[in-house]
Design a protein around this motif. Structure first.
Motif, PDB file in Angstrom:
ATOM      1  N   ILE A   8       1.039  -1.190  -0.060  1.00 27.51           N
ATOM      2  CA  ILE A   8       0.074   0.050  -0.039  1.00 27.51           C
ATOM      3  C   ILE A   8       0.857   1.306   0.017  1.00 27.51           C
ATOM      4  CG2 ILE A   8      -1.661   1.344   1.573  1.00 27.51           C
ATOM      5  CD1 ILE A   8      -2.918  -1.199   2.205  1.00 27.51           C
ATOM      6  N   ARG A   9       1.741   1.315   0.829  1.00 28.98           N
ATOM      7  CA  ARG A   9       2.795   2.517   0.844  1.00 28.98           C
ATOM      8  C   ARG A   9       3.266   2.785  -0.316  1.00 28.98           C
ATOM      9  NH1 ARG A   9       8.040   2.717   1.146  1.00 28.98           N
ATOM     10  NH2 ARG A   9       8.216   0.357   2.019  1.00 28.98           N
ATOM     11  N   ARG A  10       3.938   1.380  -1.079  1.00 26.61           N
ATOM     12  CA  ARG A  10       4.716   1.688  -2.360  1.00 26.61           C
ATOM     13  C   ARG A  10       3.700   2.140  -3.378  1.00 26.61           C
ATOM     14  NH1 ARG A  10       9.786  -0.887  -2.886  1.00 26.61           N
ATOM     15  NH2 ARG A  10      10.369  -1.830  -0.766  1.00 26.61           N
ATOM     16  N   SER A  11       2.486   1.481  -3.282  1.00 22.98           N
ATOM     17  CA  SER A  11       1.495   2.112  -4.457  1.00 22.98           C
ATOM     18  C   SER A  11       1.213   3.594  -4.263  1.00 22.98           C
ATOM     19  CB  SER A  11       0.059   1.253  -4.176  1.00 22.98           C
ATOM     20  OG  SER A  11      -0.561   1.751  -3.226  1.00 22.98           O
ATOM     21  N   ARG A  50      -5.960   5.383   9.187  1.00 23.97           N
ATOM     22  CA  ARG A  50      -6.796   6.635   8.985  1.00 23.97           C
ATOM     23  C   ARG A  50      -6.042   7.455   7.784  1.00 23.97           C
ATOM     24  NH1 ARG A  50      -5.878   9.908  13.466  1.00 23.97           N
ATOM     25  NH2 ARG A  50      -6.760   8.244  14.678  1.00 23.97           N
ATOM     26  N   HIS A  51      -4.697   7.410   7.720  1.00 26.10           N
ATOM     27  CA  HIS A  51      -3.593   7.967   6.799  1.00 26.10           C
ATOM     28  C   HIS A  51      -4.166   7.392   5.427  1.00 26.10           C
ATOM     29  CE1 HIS A  51      -0.199   9.820   5.029  1.00 26.10           C
ATOM     30  NE2 HIS A  51       0.093   8.758   4.516  1.00 26.10           N
ATOM     31  N   TYR A  52      -4.468   6.428   5.323  1.00 30.44           N
ATOM     32  CA  TYR A  52      -4.669   5.590   3.871  1.00 30.44           C
ATOM     33  C   TYR A  52      -6.176   5.416   3.844  1.00 30.44           C
ATOM     34  CZ  TYR A  52       0.248   4.698   3.172  1.00 30.44           C
ATOM     35  OH  TYR A  52       1.552   4.500   3.054  1.00 30.44           O
ATOM     36  N   ASN A  53      -6.993   5.838   4.789  1.00 28.05           N
ATOM     37  CA  ASN A  53      -8.463   5.822   4.646  1.00 28.05           C
ATOM     38  C   ASN A  53      -8.907   4.343   4.354  1.00 28.05           C
ATOM     39  OD1 ASN A  53     -11.058   7.051   4.916  1.00 28.05           O
ATOM     40  ND2 ASN A  53     -11.108   7.063   2.508  1.00 28.05           N
ATOM     41  N   CYS A  54      -8.504   3.438   5.228  1.00 29.57           N
ATOM     42  CA  CYS A  54      -8.737   2.157   4.938  1.00 29.57           C
ATOM     43  C   CYS A  54      -8.901   1.462   6.739  1.00 29.57           C
ATOM     44  CB  CYS A  54      -7.426   1.164   4.778  1.00 29.57           C
ATOM     45  SG  CYS A  54      -6.835   1.569   2.906  1.00 29.57           S
TER      46      CYS A  54
END
Length: 71
Positions: A8-11, A50-54
């Motif tokens: 997720i971070r890489r995407s 929260r940061h990734y809205n997941c």
């Protein structure tokens, strides 16, 4: 234990340093957490989700969770 977090971070094209700052830890500490050497604290998981809205479980369940047998 491998989480979905790294993919997720890489995407999102974010560095480990960015996430380390987000949860207020040293980059090396973050790297160990992302690799599964040490565990994320509960509050860190919520901040990242929260940061990734997941949802937390969308990020922090092991990548092979679906293949594991529940005993």
């Amino acid at each position: 234990m491998q989480y979905r977090l790294e993919s997720i971070r890489r995407s999102k094209k974010e560095s480990q340093e960015t996430l380390a700052k987000l949860i207020n830890v040293d980059v090396r500490t973050y790297q160990n957490k992302e690799k599964g050497v040490t565990q994320f604290k509960q509050n860190e998981m919520f901040i990242i989700a929260r940061h990734y809205n997941c949802k937390v479980d969308e990020i922090f369940l092991p990548t092979n969770f679906e293949n594991q047998e529940v005993l």
